[in-house]
Write an enzyme that holds these catalytic residues in place. Structure first.
Site, PDB file in Angstrom:
ATOM      1  N   ASN A  30      10.813   1.747   1.972  1.00  0.00           N
ATOM      2  CA  ASN A  30      10.023   0.741   2.684  1.00  0.00           C
ATOM      3  C   ASN A  30      10.354  -0.688   2.275  1.00  0.00           C
ATOM      4  O   ASN A  30       9.552  -1.600   2.506  1.00  0.00           O
ATOM      5  CB  ASN A  30       8.523   0.999   2.478  1.00  0.00           C
ATOM      6  CG  ASN A  30       8.034   2.176   3.306  1.00  0.00           C
ATOM      7  OD1 ASN A  30       8.730   2.641   4.206  1.00  0.00           O
ATOM      8  ND2 ASN A  30       6.860   2.671   3.003  1.00  0.00           N
ATOM      9  N   GLY A  85       0.768  -1.232   0.000  1.00  0.00           N
ATOM     10  CA  GLY A  85       0.000   0.000   0.000  1.00  0.00           C
ATOM     11  C   GLY A  85       0.802   1.286   0.000  1.00  0.00           C
ATOM     12  O   GLY A  85       0.263   2.351  -0.301  1.00  0.00           O
ATOM     13  N   ASP A  86       2.102   1.205   0.331  1.00  0.00           N
ATOM     14  CA  ASP A  86       2.941   2.413   0.349  1.00  0.00           C
ATOM     15  C   ASP A  86       4.371   2.011  -0.012  1.00  0.00           C
ATOM     16  O   ASP A  86       5.325   2.316   0.693  1.00  0.00           O
ATOM     17  CB  ASP A  86       2.898   3.065   1.732  1.00  0.00           C
ATOM     18  CG  ASP A  86       3.549   4.445   1.755  1.00  0.00           C
ATOM     19  OD1 ASP A  86       3.720   5.049   0.675  1.00  0.00           O
ATOM     20  OD2 ASP A  86       3.897   4.928   2.855  1.00  0.00           O
ATOM     21  N   LEU A  87       4.508   1.325  -1.144  1.00  0.00           N
ATOM     22  CA  LEU A  87       5.768   0.661  -1.471  1.00  0.00           C
ATOM     23  C   LEU A  87       6.675   1.579  -2.271  1.00  0.00           C
ATOM     24  O   LEU A  87       6.563   1.707  -3.487  1.00  0.00           O
ATOM     25  CB  LEU A  87       5.487  -0.626  -2.250  1.00  0.00           C
ATOM     26  CG  LEU A  87       6.668  -1.588  -2.393  1.00  0.00           C
ATOM     27  CD1 LEU A  87       7.225  -1.980  -1.028  1.00  0.00           C
ATOM     28  CD2 LEU A  87       6.239  -2.826  -3.173  1.00  0.00           C
TER      29      LEU A  87
END
Length: 325
Positions: A242, A236-238
């Site tokens: 991360n 979701g926030d790659l």
């Protein structure tokens, strides 16, 4: 002539990665939220000591606009701790459940969550396995592993029935992210993802551009005629901050997890470092769909506009450019 110049400007904003730097924890404008950091609450260490861990050392590891980081060395291994001024229900519960869901899917290395909870000052913390990180990622293997994760059968029974969302709401950076279960991916994405960011931005020009896009694409339906979207577990926030290399392969962390269209995972690819090897590995398992390039602009717009809502600045016009026909 002015209209043509503006159109060219928006095109450059929408296509250039050079002028779209990745800001995650930096507060760059007055739109950024007040700091949610709590400088190293002792609550996490106290919980560990109360549950049989002997704390040998603590070390601060900096932080972002919404959390502080530290490592704890114990007699049972090393652990990574994040603390926040927000309660766990709003900050770390979603992250903990998201990490658990990602681990259940397999394919990619994910840190194990030990515990999360509230402190006695209104803040919260999450304790997780500290991974041994370093070295150059094998991007082809990472691509394959991520594709396998996206193809994994959902662990959540609601997602397994074809619903999109997650069992709890969570955050994307410091922005609340709604995850109410929805049977239609298009409805979910329009209302709880891109549409929600557009409304939050409060820009008349952005709203007008979004409304025009919906009108011209039959509420986005015309952009999805080549695929049948099924729920995939998403980080979701790659972006490049991360994921890291570990002895067990590339690890992913700091998620904004939900079940959605696997292509939405690439909304942050403008600063994720996904090179040719990555895409070759990923496409060996999940081939590229014909309209992927058009949908990718929508998925990038979600994150770009979220960056505007967090940091302000030129992200607004980048978002407008991505949504412009």
């Amino acid at each position: 002539m002015a209209t043509r110049a503006r159109a060219l400007f928006l095109l450059l904003l929408a296509t250039s990665s050079i002028i779209r730097p990745c800001f995650t924890g930096l507060r760059t404008s007055s739109r950024a939220p007040r700091s949610a950091m709590r400088r190293f609450s002792n609550a996490a260490a106290e919980w560990m000591e109360a549950n049989g861990y002997e704390i040998k050392s603590k070390q601060g590891r900096g932080g972002s606009s919404w959390a502080s980081f530290q490592t704890l060395e114990t007699d049972k291994g090393d652990f990574f701790v994040k603390t926040s001024n927000r309660p766990a229900e709003k900050m770390f519960k979603g992250e903990a459940l998201g990490l658990d869901a990602l681990r259940a899917a397999g394919g990619v290395c994910v840190p194990r969550v030990v515990h999360y909870g509230d402190d006695d000052k209104g803040g919260s913390y999450i304790i997780m396995q500290k991974l041994s990180m370093g070295g150059r990622p094998n991007m082809k293997e990472f691509g394959r592993a991520l594709a396998k994760m996206h193809l994994a059968e959902p662990a959540d029974p609601t997602a397994k029935e074809g619903q999109f969302g997650f069992e709890v709401d969570n955050t994307i950076g410091g922005t609340p992210q709604s995850n109410t279960w929805t049977s239609s991916w298009l409805d979910f994405f329009r209302e709880q993802r891109l549409g929600a960011q557009v409304r939050m931005a409060g820009s008349t020009e952005l709203q007008r551009t979004w409304d025009q896009l919906l009108k011209e694409t039959n509420n986005l339906k015309d952009l999805f005629t080549d695929v049948e979207v099924k729920p995939s577990i998403l980080h979701g926030d790659l972006w490049s901050g991360n994921y890291e290399m570990t002895p067990e392969g590339v690890a992913i962390f700091d998620p904004a997890t939900y079940y959605g269209h696997h292509e939405a995972e690439f909304g942050m690819s403008w600063c994720a470092g996904f090179n040719r090897d990555f895409w070759q590995g990923y496409r060996e398992i999940i081939p590229e769909a014909p309209l992927f390039a058009k949908r990718r602009k929508l998925y990038e717009a979600y994150h770009i506009i979220n960056h505007y809502n967090l940091f302000g600045g030129g992200y607004l016009y980048q978002g407008i450019g991505l949504l412009s026909p």
